[in-house]
Enzyme design. Sequence first.
Site, PDB file in Angstrom:
ATOM      1  NE  ARG A  10     -10.973  -9.673  -2.245  1.00 17.54           N
ATOM      2  CZ  ARG A  10     -11.298  -9.223  -3.239  1.00 17.54           C
ATOM      3  NH1 ARG A  10     -11.499  -9.146  -4.449  1.00 17.54           N
ATOM      4  NH2 ARG A  10     -11.182  -7.350  -2.698  1.00 17.54           N
ATOM      5  CE  LYS A  18      -4.283  -2.029   2.597  1.00 16.01           C
ATOM      6  NZ  LYS A  18      -5.506  -1.776   1.282  1.00 16.01           N
TER       7      LYS A  18
HETATM    8  N1  BES Z   1      -8.620  -3.607   4.330  1.00 16.53           N
HETATM    9  C1  BES Z   1      -8.571  -3.182   2.910  1.00 16.53           C
HETATM   10  C2  BES Z   1      -9.363  -2.274   2.839  1.00 16.53           C
HETATM   11  C3  BES Z   1      -9.439  -0.617   2.732  1.00 16.53           C
HETATM   12  C4  BES Z   1      -8.731  -0.202   2.575  1.00 16.53           C
HETATM   13  C5  BES Z   1     -10.622  -0.677   3.974  1.00 16.53           C
HETATM   14  C6  BES Z   1      -8.958   1.195   3.073  1.00 16.53           C
HETATM   15  C7  BES Z   1     -11.119   0.407   4.821  1.00 16.53           C
HETATM   16  C8  BES Z   1      -9.842   1.295   4.274  1.00 16.53           C
HETATM   17  C9  BES Z   1      -7.984  -4.335   2.025  1.00 16.53           C
HETATM   18  O1  BES Z   1      -8.060  -5.719   2.211  1.00 16.53           O
HETATM   19  C10 BES Z   1      -7.648  -4.127   0.932  1.00 16.53           C
HETATM   20  O2  BES Z   1      -6.969  -3.810   0.833  1.00 16.53           O
HETATM   21  N2  BES Z   1      -8.601  -3.812  -0.494  1.00 16.53           N
HETATM   22  C11 BES Z   1      -8.573  -3.697  -1.477  1.00 16.53           C
HETATM   23  C12 BES Z   1      -8.802  -4.723  -2.241  1.00 16.53           C
HETATM   24  C13 BES Z   1      -8.115  -4.478  -4.129  1.00 16.53           C
HETATM   25  C14 BES Z   1      -6.817  -4.421  -3.612  1.00 16.53           C
HETATM   26  C15 BES Z   1      -9.584  -4.824  -4.832  1.00 16.53           C
HETATM   27  C16 BES Z   1      -8.998  -1.904  -2.155  1.00 16.53           C
HETATM   28  O3  BES Z   1      -9.394  -1.587  -1.202  1.00 16.53           O
HETATM   29  O4  BES Z   1      -8.162  -1.496  -2.694  1.00 16.53           O
HETATM   30 MN    MN Z   2      -5.867  -5.096   1.668  1.00 15.76          MN
END
Ligand code: BES
Ligand code: MN
Length: 498
Positions: free
Chosen positions: A352, A278
């Site tokens: 997931r 990230k």
């Molecule tokens: N934990 C995150 C989702 C999230 C991000 C929750 C910011 C709250 C605030 C999750 O694991 C994630 O990173 N999801 C990705 C999925 C994508 C790679 C398909 C996302 O939402 O960008």
């Molecule tokens: Mn994630």
Amino acid sequence: MDFEIVSGDIPSLETECLVVAIEADGALSPAATAADQASNGYLSEILNGGDISGKTAQTLLLHKVPGLTAKRVLLLGVGKEDDRNNRNFRKIIKSAMGVVKSTGISSVTFALDARLTDDADLYRELRHLVEWSGNELYNYDETKSKKADPLKLEQIAIHVSENDSDLAETALLDGTAIVNGTSIARDLGNLPGNICTPTYLAEQALELDDEFDDLTTTIVDEEEMAELGMHCLLSVGNGSEQPSKLIVMEYKGGEEGDKPHVLVGKGITFDTGGISLKPGAGMDEMKYDMCGAASVFGAMTAICEMALPINVVGIVAAAENMPSGHATKPGDIVTTMSGQTVEILNTDAEGRLVLCDALTYAGKFEPASVVDIATLTGACIIALGHHATGILANNDELAAELIQAGEQAEDKGWQLPLWDEFQEQLDSNFADIANIGGRPAGTITAACFLSRFTKEYRWAHLDIAGVAWNSGGKEKGATGRCVPMLTQYLLNQAAEEE
Ligand code: BES
Ligand code: MN
Ligand code: ZN
């Protein structure tokens, strides 16, 4: 906090602070009228002076009101009848508690009597008064060297008419359980990733086992998970020094053969994104990526305290998502406990990956229903903002039950469609299923992924990415959502059983 239900004459109530409602245009509520009469019109005189008009959440603190045993009177504006709804009720309580906290008083008695919400349900109104006043007293100082001064306030009493006192006692018990559960969820969420690890969560579950006779905790470690074939869950923790844990809390409040309701929480104790790292800005907030798990802890504690006559299983899939030489790489393919293979195209779509194996595991309980709770997608924040939990389900009746519970508990959710059309976005050339479905409808494709593992039972998914915590500034912190919705859902299931 010690909550109590009291009845009797308003003027002779013993309290450091009596709270009475002032309606729009300075109209006195019944309790305010009783106080006014006992004080020979002292309150009306002040209202006539224009110091408070009764607008929603206005306050005026009075000392030494003649004719009353109470040491102080807090006049609390509750607004026009049309404006009386849960949202304003919450504001009103927040405002009153602000005054109470800023003075050194040790006891307060709410004698609000006027109906303050539009659903005309005294049980719920009293329960919310307990929940929301209790919530205002939440303080996080676990990781500060200087602890907050101990709270002077020791007791919150709620005045009701004698006839309503049984109903009020139930509301008080349920409300206390929910506020305690919410506080537990907030504490777990707020703890940093270096303290709140998968092992730490497992220890908390073992402590709940010690605390409650009806609850039994089992920790499934990495070796046992490998034997069960949970390679997808395990792949998420590959890059971490912290061992992953599958935490199983079985609550038996019902009959032996009653099928349990299962809650499954995403417990990523820190989400760096893994090799699909990230960006740095705001990444600290990914300590909140275990808030689904925290809500399972909160709801389990609440139902134990309420001793609900149903069986419930709480499952937490706990892992830390880190990059390293051992970490899972984009393109890696793993086999899930269900036997289906997954191409991990993005290691940041890890929620997931832990949930799918936990959901397969949930099947062994032959559940009456399964609800998973997860901070799963940033896309859910784009879709629903910070107000509603995203609800997706393979059973519309179950979705409707959760929406209703959310409304009853003022912890709202909104349904998104789980149509087959979206499933194709998860096609992979190299495995049975890909773990990402592209940018369109990210919340829905995430749920589509989970739906491949929940075919055997009634299932709903709650995406709490937008509601689990407040970002930035002074309000930054975990909210404890959706403990109220989950607890209400289980309360409703228990009521149906009877
Ligand atoms: N934990 C995150 C989702 C999230 C991000 C929750 C910011 C709250 C605030 C999750 O694991 C994630 O990173 N999801 C990705 C999925 C994508 C790679 C398909 C996302 O939402 O960008
Ligand atoms: Mn994630
Ligand atoms: Zn995540």
